[in-house]
Write an enzyme that holds these catalytic residues in place. Structure first.
Site: not given
Ligand code: AMP
Length: 369
Positions: A268, A307
């Site tokens: 990310r 969701r």
């Molecule tokens: P997601 O389920 O991919 O939408 O991720 C939910 C949350 O997890 C994000 O808003 C971040 O706070 C954290 N997160 C997930 N992947 C990452 C990443 N690669 N780098 C930093 N934070 C992450």
């Protein structure tokens, strides 16, 4: 992508391309031998499919016979001896057209020429559906070629990998990249990365790593990592790179037997992308492609709020937090499009539509990687 025994094969030549190539073969053969009743001789096992289709299209009188080349070990001075099994017809003074599925090195062709010369045929012609010019090492003329192909290992339409794959109506090519596909699924929160990853991991036999899921698992289990990540996630901020990168490394290392990975929600940031490249390089792996699921912000916000009602995810229940996640994406994640474009690995796919439709769009990209 299909799996035969231990290997993966990807789509290569469609049924309609094969059909067109056989039609061309028939036209060319008929033009040359229409004043006779040719004997077609198909070389088993591979040529059974092309022979059947060829015969159905052939417009004149003709006969067919099937032969098989068998080899047995001779003495050390004679080496391997090839013998033709199944040739019962008297071919003296007949026009013979050998039908082959594929000619690569040409060794079989040489043997066939020797055998038919002894039969005193009127003329011998050779028709092959596929021909590999880069592999061909002989001088013998091949009279009719359906399609020239690169020097790749192929299966399907009569051709096998250790006896499997002959039944496939299309031709597939060995996926040589160590059978590994590593994909990055890219897109804003709510773009459907998780949904598509779940389908693609089955289809391509890949290990799905969602960093968001790993964080949520840790939060649920109240681990140190979970406690650390929670405060960031609750606000919709990114978890610091160092923490996330170490976690990702662990996940990859836990799955060394995988055929490849789908990285969902990682990288990310540019730092994460560089760390991923380095990690994979150490393991003689690489990111094969980054596929972005594109969708309009307002549609995504509605999806996420819906969701949130079902999943209970707190970061999906508050529009301000969602907008903050989009801001994080625009600032830190969007530049990755450029990072992967420079590596010629960035593909954009429309993320609006039915799940199946979107899977098809993604598969088209993946199959061509
Ligand atoms: P997601 O389920 O991919 O939408 O991720 C939910 C949350 O997890 C994000 O808003 C971040 O706070 C954290 N997160 C997930 N992947 C990452 C990443 N690669 N780098 C930093 N934070 C992450």
């Amino acid at each position: 992508m299909i799996k035969l025994h231990d290997k993966y094969f990807k789509s290569f030549i469609s049924a309609s391309q094969i059909d067109a190539a056989i039609s061309n073969l028939v036209t060319a053969v008929y033009a040359d031998v229409k004043n006779e009743v040719p004997v077609f001789i198909a070389v088993l096992n591979g040529a059974f499919m092309v022979a059947a289709d060829f015969m159905k299209k052939y417009p004149g009188d003709c006969e067919i016979s099937f032969v098989k080349l068998a080899s047995y070990e001779g003495t050390s001075s004679t080496g391997t001896i090839k013998q033709l099994v199944g040739l019962q017809k008297n071919l003296k003074n007949r026009t013979v057209v050998v039908i082959e599925d594929i000619i690569d090195t040409g060794n079989t062709l040489v043997t066939l020429h020797e055998i038919f010369a002894a039969q005193q045929v009127k003329q011998l012609k050779v028709a092959t559906l596929f021909f590999k010019p880069d592999a061909y090492k002989k001088d013998l003329k091949i009279d009719y070629i359906g399609m020239e192909i690169p020097n790749k290992f192929i299966v399907g339409f009569g051709l096998d990998y250790d006896e499997l794959g002959r039944n496939l109506p299309e031709v597939y090519q060995l996926n040589e990249n160590n059978n590994m596909i590593n994909l990055v699924l890219f897109g804003k929160p709510g773009a459907g990365k998780g949904t598509q990853a779940a389908v693609l991991k089955e289809k391509y036999n890949l290990k799905h790593i969602s960093t968001g899921d790993v964080f949520r698992f840790n939060i649920k289990n109240e681990t140190e990592l979970g406690k650390l990540a929670k405060s960031y996630m609750d606000k919709g901020d990114l978890v610091p790179d160092e923490v996330t990168i170490n976690m990702l490394k662990d996940e990859v290392e836990k799955n060394t037997e995988a055929n490849g990975f789908i990285f969902d929600g990682f990288p990310r940031t540019i730092t994460q992308a560089e760390a991923l490249d380095k990690l994979l390089e150490e393991k003689e792996m690489k990111v094969n492609g980054t596929v972005a699921l594109e969708a309009d912000d307002e549609i995504l916000i509605q999806r996420l709020l819906e969701r949130g009602k079902v999943s209970g995810r707190t970061d999906d229940q508050d529009e301000t937090k969602i907008r903050n996640r989009f801001d994080e994406y625009n600032q830190k994640t969007a530049p990755l499009a450029n990072y992967y474009t420079q590596q010629d690995k960035f593909y954009s796919v429309n993320g609006i539509g039915e799940i199946d439709e979107i899977t098809n769009r993604l598969s088209t990209v993946i199959d061509n990687l």
